[in-house]
Design an enzyme around this catalytic site. Structure first.
Site, PDB file in Angstrom:
ATOM      1  CD  GLU A 291      32.643  34.635  37.982  1.00  0.00           C
ATOM      2  OE1 GLU A 291      32.938  34.384  38.770  1.00  0.00           O
ATOM      3  OE2 GLU A 291      32.145  33.837  36.926  1.00  0.00           O
ATOM      4  CG  ASP A 292      30.761  39.335  30.819  1.00  0.00           C
ATOM      5  OD1 ASP A 292      31.324  38.649  30.783  1.00  0.00           O
ATOM      6  OD2 ASP A 292      30.229  40.211  30.693  1.00  0.00           O
TER       7      ASP A 292
END
Length: 909
Positions: A622-623
């Site tokens: 999750e970026d």
């Protein structure tokens, strides 16, 4: 206490297969014991033992080939086979010299880091297995071993209710492996003999704590077992020095000093060094043929330990012998014998903490490697709980892990809010009530957040305090194992939301200032604190911090059989500004001075180790900045994740629903948001909404769409119809246009009308919104939405929609608000127009034939109006070129509806 000789001990001292490498290192020899726990024996920092067992035994425990460390290392310029640090840039046709240079330098840094790791650890598996000896562990020799890392401490003790919280009872003792140069403390807690019981006859007496009886309970004496072992192992005459143990030292003494040697230290003169004595002995015995049968050589190099070379005959005789391990195991006794003889020094369920004396004074902390913790005991300082349940209460796994699904349908869950009551729910409730619902709904995986122990409930579990412990507010470790096992029995993968990007700033329970220093696990100064959240930022360049974090990942897989991880908020760790900066998309932003290279190296190591040790593991990134190469192999310059989270899609839907009138929705923006990077569509985890949209301060889509409408009343019918239609369409296009991974938050599949708000001071610690209203499934509207979502999941299961070719979006019309795309033999049509319906809407298809509707969002069973009649479900193509395709379908298309057509018959013209 009687002393017994054991042939294996003497075999080790004379074994020709023992190899002593020339480099200095610090290794641990790990010995297995009951309940799959390993105990450590610290060896000299200058010594490494490599004991090769038989081929069959070695193959059973051999680690993957990629984790076999080789001393031969090459530079990047040597071009290792299959390795290209800028490989994914070449594949995508990206030319950026600065970023390419950064990738090459990063790969060199990774190699250098691995070399540093190999100086202290045997391999990467050893690096990620710290949980086997750190923390509290039952040792086979009637004791408990405790190990902790606290380099800033001067004194260490274990205190608890078992020793009246005394810092002087169980302490790390100097000279007893108590403290090493790296800051690791080692404490032995000996079990106490019961009154009237005699000490062990055998010095290294072992116990099997799982089974009541073992071989050592057979009644055969230890002397008899050892006699049988020696008779089998030694040939006649070879046990001479075993039976006369003082003969060798006596002869050596006489050899050095003669028959009338010195008897006191005062009489002892200076002794020549070993090399001088050896050369003198060689000169004295140069004519003796027997003296050349062995020698000590160093080949002109200064090694810590010389290699011993013996004659081939002796070598072959030794190689055919097998260590008398069965006799050793025959001395092991069972649990019943242990309980009869000893009182456990720290019983199961005991409360404890670790006590440090630091330059700033004494501290009490919850051990960093504790596996069960009460973080906040009625406002008092928390404590760890020693978790060592008796065999009858320990959970035994029943189910095997399910096969890795080709397409993920993830059900995101929080155990604490999974129940209908205004209270914290339990692992048991979730297992009994929620897991069957997930299975019925057609999902094949669950993703749990808030499971890892955290002190403050309102943080949703994202401010972790104890990384190796499941949250005690939901139940015990055995309860969580039962939950995971039953999920596997239902064919569900289990993912864990893991937070290694930061940690809670709590000092009393968490890791902040753990040993009194400010730089134990975290950076010092401003960099050690998150720019906005106040959480602590890990020091990824420290090898002991890597040891902790990598072991933590491996722990959840080994101990709890977790199938994968979603790595939370990578932008917080990748950048020193924690991701709070404006990004223009320039590649320079991913390699400038604000990028934390150590954090990137940690992520690469984490993926290499997880995929190497557990080939079926799945990792999700999750970026928010979409760092280049997230899902590329590390050998090609990537970070090695399997999937990445598309955050832009949910932001788009939320913005449309709250800020944009229906007639102004942009069809092109919908398509570009759902397929933001065509190169990685199949690596993308997509969702319409997850927990973030409905957590405190936000609103779920159902709450936005339905408002305060409770029942069909005056003016509510149109609102309900619009809400239900858009609720289905948003999920329809997000699910069918995306890649191979989809996620839905618990309850949103049936339109849960309330947001989530955890109890906190601002709402008077209310639980009224910290639950899920499962009884809504009995109401028509929510039941219809659930049936649609279930059929959508079932359609993918039966037709393999998302494992086919990527969607070919061939029709996007802003005026009519229609989007159409093709995946294999399936045609998808969505009409987002709020008012305009079309009786014969033309869309292009490539294959001529008959197409039949297999899913229609407007069916009455889904809460729709049923405008398309069943006799209209079958449509035949017209030979007319449209949308760049050879044939055309003219289909009925009501407003705010979507359909899936399947090619059921091909017509050859």
């Amino acid at each position: 206490m009687n002393q017994h000789s054991f042939p294996a001990m003497n075999a080790l001292s004379s074994s020709p297969s023992l190899k002593f490498p020339p480099y200095k290192t610090n290794h641990l020899l790990l010995l297995p014991h009951s309940r799959s726990t390993l105990q450590s024996i610290a060896l000299s920092r200058k010594l490494k033992l490599r004991i090769i067992c038989s081929a069959s035994e070695h193959s059973q425990h051999a680690e993957p080939a990629k984790y076999q460390h080789s001393k031969k290392t090459k530079s990047v310029s040597d071009g290792e086979k299959g390795v290209d640090p800028v490989g994914f840039l070449t594949k995508l046709g990206i030319s950026h010299k600065q970023f390419a240079h950064f990738l090459r330098e990063r790969y060199k840094s990774l190699k250098d880091l691995k070399d540093e790791i190999y100086d202290r650890h045997a391999n990467l598996q050893d690096l990620s297995s710290g949980f086997m000896f750190l923390g509290m562990h039952r040792h086979v020799e009637h004791r408990v071993d405790f190990m902790e890392w606290a380099p800033g401490a001067r004194y260490c003790a274990v205190i608890g209710d078992f020793n009246d919280w005394s810092p002087r009872e169980n302490v790390a003792r100097e000279g007893h492996l108590g403290h090493d140069d790296y800051g690791y403390w080692f404490i032995i807690l000996e079990d106490r003999l019961k009154e009237g019981e005699k000490p062990e006859e055998l010095y290294f007496q072992q116990y099997n704590y799982v089974d009541d009886y073992d071989k050592g309970d057979s009644g055969i004496s230890i002397d008899e077992i050892f006699k049988r072992a020696n008779d089998e192992y030694w040939e006649p005459g070879e046990d001479r020095f075993i039976k006369n143990r003082f003969e060798v030292p006596a002869k050596l003494y006489e050899e050095l000093f003669g028959p009338n040697g010195p008897q006191t230290l005062e009489e002892l003169e200076e002794i020549p060094d070993a090399e001088t004595r050896y050369k003198a002995w060689k000169e004295q015995h140069k004519d003796d043929p027997s003296s050349v049968s062995y020698d000590v050589i160093d080949n002109g190099k200064e090694y810590d330990i010389f290699n011993v070379v013996i004659d081939p005959v002796t070598r072959e005789k030794f190689k055919v012998k097998k260590p008398p391990i069965p006799y050793w195991l025959e001395t092991r006794k069972g649990r019943k014998a242990w309980l009869k003889k000893y009182n456990p020094t720290i019983p199961h369920g005991s409360k404890y903490r670790v006590y440090f004396n630091t330059p700033d004074g004494p501290l009490e902390r919850i051990p960093a490697w504790a596996t069960y913790v009460q973080p906040d005991a009625e406002g008092k300082q928390g404590f760890a709980i020693h978790w060592e349940p008796p065999p009858e209460y320990a959970y035994n796994w029943k189910n095997t892990r399910p096969n890795v699904p080709k397409a993920l349908k993830i059900y995101e869950c929080h155990v604490g809010i999974s129940g209908p009551e205004p209270k914290v729910s339990s692992f048991d409730y979730f297992r009994e009530k929620v897991l069957p619902h997930v299975k019925e709904a057609g999902y094949n995986a669950i993703q749990l957040f808030g499971v890892v122990e955290h002190k403050d409930y309102f943080t949703l579990g994202y401010r972790v305090t104890n990384f190796f412990a499941v949250s005690s507010r939901y139940g015990t470790p055995e309860d969580f194992k039962r939950l995971v096992d039953e999920a596997h029995g239902l064919g569900l993968f289990v993912f864990l939301d893991i937070v290694h990007s930061y940690a809670a700033a709590d000092e009393m329970v968490g890791l902040s200032s753990f040993d009194g220093s400010n730089d134990c696990y975290f950076h010092t100064g401003k960099r050690g604190h998150h720019k906005y959240w106040g959480t602590r930022m890990f020091k990824y360049g420290d090898q002991d911090v890597l040891h902790f974090l990598l072991s933590n990942l491996n722990w959840w897989v080994v101990e709890y059989r977790i199938d994968g991880f979603r790595f939370h908020s990578l932008s917080s760790m990748i950048y020193t500004h924690n991701g709070f900066a404006s990004f223009t998309g320039d590649m320079e932003e991913f390699c400038n001075q604000y990028v934390d290279k150590d954090a990137l190296l940690y992520l690469m190591l984490a993926n290499e180790i997880l995929h190497g040790l557990h080939p079926n593991i799945i990792t999700i990134a999750e970026d928010a900045t979409y760092y280049p190469g997230l899902c590329e192999p590390t050998s090609q310059g990537g970070l090695g994740f399997d999937y990445y989270v598309n955050l832009s899609a949910s932001e788009m839907w939320s913005s449309f629903l709250q800020n944009v009138p229906d007639q102004e929705w942009s069809m092109n923006k919908i398509v570009s948001s759902l397929i933001d990077n065509r190169h990685y569509v199949n690596k993308m985890l997509l969702y319409a909404e997850n927990h973030s949209q409905s957590i405190s301060g936000g609103r779920s889509y159902a709450e936005i769409l339905f408002g305060d409408t409770k029942e069909h009343g005056s003016g509510s019918k149109e609102t309900l119809l619009r809400g239900c239609s858009l609720h289905k369409m948003i999920r329809f296009i997000t699910f069918t246009m995306g890649g191979r991974a989809y996620l839905n938050f618990m309850g949103n599949e049936f339109g849960h009308p309330k947001r989530v708000e955890f109890p906190m001071p601002s709402n008077n610690l209310s639980f009224s919104l910290a639950n899920r209203q499962w009884d809504l499934l009995e109401k028509e509207m929510h039941r219809d939405l659930f049936v649609f979502d279930k059929d959508l999941m079932g359609l993918d299961e039966n037709e393999k929609l998302r494992t086919r070719s990527l969607p070919n979006v061939h029709h996007v019309n802003e005026a009519t608000k229609v989007i159409s795309y093709i995946r294999g033999p399936f045609l998808f049509i969505c009409n987002f127009h709020p008012t305009d319906s079309y009786e014969r809407y033309s869309v292009g298809v490539e294959e001529a034939g008959e197409y039949r509707i297999i899913l229609n969002t407007d069916e009455t069973k889904y809460g729709g109006q049923g405008i398309i009649k069943h006799d209209q479900y079958l449509q035949r193509t017209i030979s007319r070129r449209i949308d760049g395709l050879r044939n055309c379908l003219e289909v009925p298309l009501p407003c705010r509806t979507a359909q899936v057509y399947k090619l059921s018959r091909i017509l050859r013209i």
